[in-house]
Design a protein around this motif. Structure first.
Motif, PDB file in Angstrom:
ATOM      1  N   ASN A 145      -0.985  28.982  -8.280  1.00  0.00           N
ATOM      2  CA  ASN A 145      -1.835  27.963  -7.662  1.00  0.00           C
ATOM      3  C   ASN A 145      -0.992  26.899  -6.970  1.00  0.00           C
ATOM      4  OD1 ASN A 145      -4.248  29.145  -8.458  1.00  0.00           O
ATOM      5  ND2 ASN A 145      -4.418  27.947 -10.343  1.00  0.00           N
ATOM      6  N   ASP A 146       0.117  26.518  -7.613  1.00  0.00           N
ATOM      7  CA  ASP A 146       1.021  25.532  -7.013  1.00  0.00           C
ATOM      8  C   ASP A 146       1.604  26.067  -5.705  1.00  0.00           C
ATOM      9  OD1 ASP A 146       0.611  23.738  -9.032  1.00  0.00           O
ATOM     10  OD2 ASP A 146       2.436  24.257 -10.145  1.00  0.00           O
ATOM     11  N   ILE A 147       2.053  27.321  -5.722  1.00  0.00           N
ATOM     12  CA  ILE A 147       2.645  27.918  -4.527  1.00  0.00           C
ATOM     13  C   ILE A 147       1.631  27.953  -3.390  1.00  0.00           C
ATOM     14  CG2 ILE A 147       3.576  30.046  -3.537  1.00  0.00           C
ATOM     15  CD1 ILE A 147       4.881  30.604  -6.249  1.00  0.00           C
ATOM     16  N   GLN A 148       0.408  28.380  -3.697  1.00  0.00           N
ATOM     17  CA  GLN A 148      -0.619  28.437  -2.661  1.00  0.00           C
ATOM     18  C   GLN A 148      -0.933  27.051  -2.112  1.00  0.00           C
ATOM     19  OE1 GLN A 148      -4.051  31.067  -3.627  1.00  0.00           O
ATOM     20  NE2 GLN A 148      -2.806  31.779  -5.336  1.00  0.00           N
ATOM     21  N   MET A 149      -0.947  26.046  -2.975  1.00  0.00           N
ATOM     22  CA  MET A 149      -1.198  24.675  -2.534  1.00  0.00           C
ATOM     23  C   MET A 149      -0.080  24.203  -1.602  1.00  0.00           C
ATOM     24  SD  MET A 149      -1.539  21.201  -4.829  1.00  0.00           S
ATOM     25  CE  MET A 149       0.179  21.352  -5.379  1.00  0.00           C
TER      26      MET A 149
END
Length: 227
Positions: A145-149
Motif C-alpha cells: 500500500n505504501d509503494i502504491q501511494m
C-alpha cells in the motif's frame, strides 16, 4: 572420395542438430517470457510503451510479477532522472522571465519529488522478501500500500510539472519536446503503478522470496542505466 564426403556431411548434420536442440529451448523460453510481459502490459493504460520499455529484460524478469514491477519502477526512475537533467539544462540555456523561471523551478522540483518517491518505492521493493519473512502477509499488505501511494504521488508530481510547463514561453519545438518527455515519464509511472498493483495481488510463496533483478541502490547512486 564420395564415402569420405558423406561421412563429413553426416558429422556436420549431427553438429547442426545438436546446436539446434541447444538453442531452441532458450528461444522458446525467452519467447514465453516476452509473452508474459505482453500479457501483463495489456492491463496498463499504455501497453505499447510498457512492452517497449520492458521486453529487453524478458530473460531476467523470467515471467515473475515482482521482477516485472521492479523493472518498471527502475525504468521510470531513470526516465525521470533524464528528464530532470533536460529541464535543468533548458533553464540555463534560455533566458526566462522571472515568472517563467519560477515555473521552471517548480517543474524541476516536481520531477525531483517524483524521483524521490520512485526511489523509495524501488528500495521498498528490494526489502519485500525480508518483510515477508519478518511479518508475513499483513506486513506485506501495508508495504505494498505504501509503494502504491508513493508511485501515485510521483504521478501527481509529474502532472503538476506539466501544468507549470504550460506557463513558460519558449520556442514551441523545444517546449513540445520537453512536454513529450514529461508525458512519457508520466505514462511509464502509470504503467509501473498498474504492475505494482498486479504484483500485490499475485500469489506468492512467502517461504521463498525472490531476489531483486539487480541492486537498485547501486544503479541509483552510480547513475547507471539498467540496460
Amino acid at each position: 572420395m564420395a564415402r569420405k564426403f558423406s561421412i563429413y556431411a553426416l558429422i556436420f548434420l549431427v553438429i547442426i542438430l545438436q546446436l539446434s536442440s541447444y538453442f531452441n529451448p532458450c528461444s522458446a523460453s525467452n519467447g514465453s517470457h516476452k509473452e508474459f510481459i505482453r500479457n501483463s502490459c495489456r492491463a496498463t493504460s499504455y501497453p505499447k510503451l510498457c512492452l517497449k520499455s520492458l521486453a529487453r529484460h524478458a530473460s531476467k524478469i523470467r515471467g515473475d510479477p515482482k521482477l516485472l514491477a521492479h523493472t518498471a519502477l527502475n525504468a521510470t526512475f531513470f526516465a525521470a532522472k533524464s528528464t530532470s537533467r533536460l529541464l535543468r539544462d533548458m533553464s540555463r540555456i534560455h533566458r526566462l522571465k522571472t515568472n517563467e523561471e519560477a515555473a521552471m523551478t517548480d517543474c524541476v522540483a516536481d520531477i525531483s519529488d517524483s524521483m524521490q518517491k520512485l526511489r523509495m518505492s524501488i528500495e521498498e521493493m528490494d526489502r519485500e522478501g525480508d518483510r515477508v519473512r519478518a511479518g508475513g502477509s499483513d506486513v506485506l499488505r501495508v508495504q505494498m500500500n505504501d509503494i502504491q501511494m508513493w508511485v501515485n504521488t510521483a504521478l501527481e508530481e509529474e502532472e503538476t510539472c506539466m501544468n507549470a510547463l504550460a506557463n513558460i514561453k519558449i520556442k514551441a519545438k523545444m517546449k513540445n519536446g520537453v512536454r513529450r518527455r514529461i508525458v512519457k515519464v508520466a505514462h511509464l509511472t502509470s504503467n509501473a503503478l498498474t504492475l505494482v498493483k498486479s504484483f500485490a495481488l499475485a500469489p506468492r510463496n512467502e517461504k521463498l522470496p525472490l531476489k531483486p533483478l539487480f541492486s537498485s541502490r547501486k544503479y541509483i547512486e552510480e547513475g547507471l542505466l539498467p540496460y
